[in-house]
Design a protein around this motif. Structure first.
Motif, PDB file in Angstrom:
ATOM      1  N   ALA A  39      -1.243   9.401   5.368  1.00 31.34           N
ATOM      2  CA  ALA A  39      -1.007   7.669   5.284  1.00 31.34           C
ATOM      3  C   ALA A  39       0.245   7.681   4.499  1.00 31.34           C
ATOM      4  O   ALA A  39       1.353   6.670   5.509  1.00 31.34           O
ATOM      5  N   TYR A  40       0.391   8.275   3.626  1.00 32.54           N
ATOM      6  CA  TYR A  40       2.732   8.337   3.003  1.00 32.54           C
ATOM      7  C   TYR A  40       3.267   8.020   4.431  1.00 32.54           C
ATOM      8  O   TYR A  40       4.505   7.512   4.072  1.00 32.54           O
ATOM      9  N   ASP A  68       0.896  -0.873   0.194  1.00 27.09           N
ATOM     10  CA  ASP A  68       0.137  -0.012   0.174  1.00 27.09           C
ATOM     11  C   ASP A  68       0.657   1.191   0.223  1.00 27.09           C
ATOM     12  O   ASP A  68       0.008   2.344  -0.429  1.00 27.09           O
ATOM     13  N   VAL A  69       1.806   1.438   0.339  1.00 30.73           N
ATOM     14  CA  VAL A  69       3.121   2.270   0.884  1.00 30.73           C
ATOM     15  C   VAL A  69       3.011   3.059  -0.164  1.00 30.73           C
ATOM     16  O   VAL A  69       3.268   4.563  -0.931  1.00 30.73           O
ATOM     17  N   ASP A 103       2.633   7.533   7.630  1.00 24.61           N
ATOM     18  CA  ASP A 103       2.473   7.010   8.378  1.00 24.61           C
ATOM     19  C   ASP A 103       3.634   5.669   7.987  1.00 24.61           C
ATOM     20  O   ASP A 103       3.802   4.879   8.478  1.00 24.61           O
ATOM     21  N   ALA A 104       3.216   5.227   6.595  1.00 22.90           N
ATOM     22  CA  ALA A 104       3.702   4.075   6.023  1.00 22.90           C
ATOM     23  C   ALA A 104       5.379   3.951   5.770  1.00 22.90           C
ATOM     24  O   ALA A 104       5.988   3.253   6.328  1.00 22.90           O
ATOM     25  N   GLU A 133      -2.584   8.200  -4.344  1.00 22.69           N
ATOM     26  CA  GLU A 133      -4.041   9.032  -4.256  1.00 22.69           C
ATOM     27  C   GLU A 133      -3.678  10.617  -3.156  1.00 22.69           C
ATOM     28  O   GLU A 133      -4.259  11.192  -3.195  1.00 22.69           O
ATOM     29  N   ASN A 164      -2.081  10.593   0.025  1.00 21.49           N
ATOM     30  CA  ASN A 164      -2.924  10.687   1.459  1.00 21.49           C
ATOM     31  C   ASN A 164      -0.904  10.653   2.269  1.00 21.49           C
ATOM     32  O   ASN A 164      -0.983  10.183   1.974  1.00 21.49           O
ATOM     33  N   TRP A 165      -1.137  12.263   2.393  1.00 22.24           N
ATOM     34  CA  TRP A 165      -0.029  12.368   2.554  1.00 22.24           C
ATOM     35  C   TRP A 165       0.326  11.321   4.071  1.00 22.24           C
ATOM     36  O   TRP A 165       0.951  11.015   4.730  1.00 22.24           O
ATOM     37  N   HIS A 217      -1.390   4.450  -0.855  1.00 18.57           N
ATOM     38  CA  HIS A 217      -0.738   5.872   0.237  1.00 18.57           C
ATOM     39  C   HIS A 217      -0.353   7.624  -1.374  1.00 18.57           C
ATOM     40  O   HIS A 217      -1.194   8.001  -0.678  1.00 18.57           O
ATOM     41  N   TYR A 218       0.837   6.401  -1.338  1.00 16.24           N
ATOM     42  CA  TYR A 218       1.215   7.761  -2.188  1.00 16.24           C
ATOM     43  C   TYR A 218       0.567   8.505  -3.512  1.00 16.24           C
ATOM     44  O   TYR A 218       0.351   9.438  -3.280  1.00 16.24           O
TER      45      TYR A 218
END
Length: 369
Positions: free
Chosen positions: A152-153, A139-140, A155-156, A147, A149-150, A144-145
């Motif tokens: 979430a990215y 997902d990283v 955190d990942a 889309e 989504n800062w 997350h990247y």
């Protein structure tokens, strides 16, 4: 170009080597006042490339658990099929995705049987891999990247660093995220406008176009090509960027070898094999491992039910600390007097089990995962 660089900053999204030498030049200019380093170097902002974070994370998960992936691959595609010691990236993605689909189907049944506070070493190893690491590396970048989504990215990336790169001592990439977050936190603290640009336009800061161009250059050159030949080939390809042949490298679609229906069927075979692994663990709950080596506070375990050898690095974060989780008691809290109370238990992300009532009594707060 000189005039542009004197007025504007340029973000350089790159892999480790792409960042390292630019950062080295900046240090030489700022700290040592090296006059041989040109002024325009100060306009460069090296940023960790998300594509290489994903590629390194996936490769690391595969390499460190190759014994398990080889067994699952044979159970899915047949005993005569070998995954190989160095499979191609798409093969790694395929096996990771199939396992992820399979785990999604059976995860509730597994926890229903074992519970959420099971501290069996073999159980912790498999659940950490299937429930934590594989979804993380899948997902990283792809979710997350891309889309944008800062949160979430961010955190990942932090989890990739702590759970993979640092834990397995990954060369270079155990340092790259530290440099990245050092810059990010500094920009946040000082209120630098670059941080808003990164957060609002995360998906546009990609190293993928550069890597695609490098791939095209590699197709038209050999290992013995000189630097001048590489440069000439790159110039020629770039000049032909408007030609149809050049565009086909980017727009030509290749049919994926497996349809969604076939992937689902493969995931069902994988789910059966994973269930067999957990069944072996369940049948021998008290004789599941023994320590075969211990050095630098890192134990090496022989998993009797599964037949694998792993280290503390394969387990949750708590196992690589000075105070490892105690496998013989329920609650790892120092202040807990309710180790036999099973009514309010929960397990933390780093592998230590705590009981809610123990924290209520001692007025402590904890984030449960």
């Amino acid at each position: 170009m000189w005039e542009y660089l004197s007025k504007f900053a340029v973000s350089i999204v790159a892999d480790w080597l792409g960042q390292f030498y630019i950062r080295k030049a900046i240090v030489q200019k700022v700290l040592l006042d090296n006059q041989n380093v040109p002024e325009f170097v100060m306009a460069f902002l090296p940023i960790m490339g998300p594509l290489y974070v994903s590629l390194n994370a996936r490769q690391l998960v595969f390499l460190k658990n190759s014994f398990l992936f080889h067994d699952l691959y044979k159970s899915i595609f047949g005993s005569r099929r070998n995954l190989g010691q160095k499979p191609r990236p798409w093969q790694i993605d395929l096996i990771l995705y199939i396992i992820h689909l399979a785990w999604f189907e059976i995860v509730d049944f597994i926890y229903l049987k074992f519970g959420y506070t099971c501290k069996n070493i073999e159980f912790l190893y498999l659940t950490n891999l299937f429930n934590n690491l594989i979804p993380l590396v899948l997902d990283v970048y792809a979710i997350h990247y891309r889309e944008g989504n800062w949160l979430a990215y961010e955190d990942a990336c932090m989890r990739c660093w702590s759970d993979l790169f640092l834990q397995f001592d990954r060369k270079n990439y155990k340092r790259a995220p530290i440099m990245f977050f050092s810059d990010i936190f500094y920009w946040m603290e000082t209120g630098h406008p670059i941080i808003n640009m990164i957060i609002d336009h995360l998906a546009s800061l990609s190293d993928c176009p550069v890597e695609l161009f490098h791939s095209i250059v590699r197709r038209h050159t050999t290992n013995s090509s000189t630097a001048q030949q590489l440069r000439s080939t790159a110039h020629l390809i770039y000049q032909q960027r408007h030609n149809n042949d050049f565009q086909q490298h980017f727009v030509h679609s290749v049919k994926y070898p497996y349809s969604p229906k076939q992937l689902w069927a493969l995931s069902q075979k994988c789910a059966i094999e994973i269930l067999e692994m957990f069944a072996k663990i369940y049948r021998a709950p008290n004789q599941n491992y023994f320590v075969i080596d211990s050095s630098n506070n890192i134990n090496t375990y022989k998993l009797l039910s599964l037949g694998y050898e792993i280290t503390d690095c394969h387990l949750l974060r708590g196992f690589v600390t000075l105070k490892k989780p105690d496998l013989n008691i329920l609650c790892d809290s120092t202040y807990c007097n309710y180790s036999n109370d099973l009514s309010n238990e929960s397990i933390l992300a780093w592998g230590m089990v705590t009981i809610v009532i123990a924290y209520r009594i001692n007025n402590l707060n904890v984030l449960f995962i």
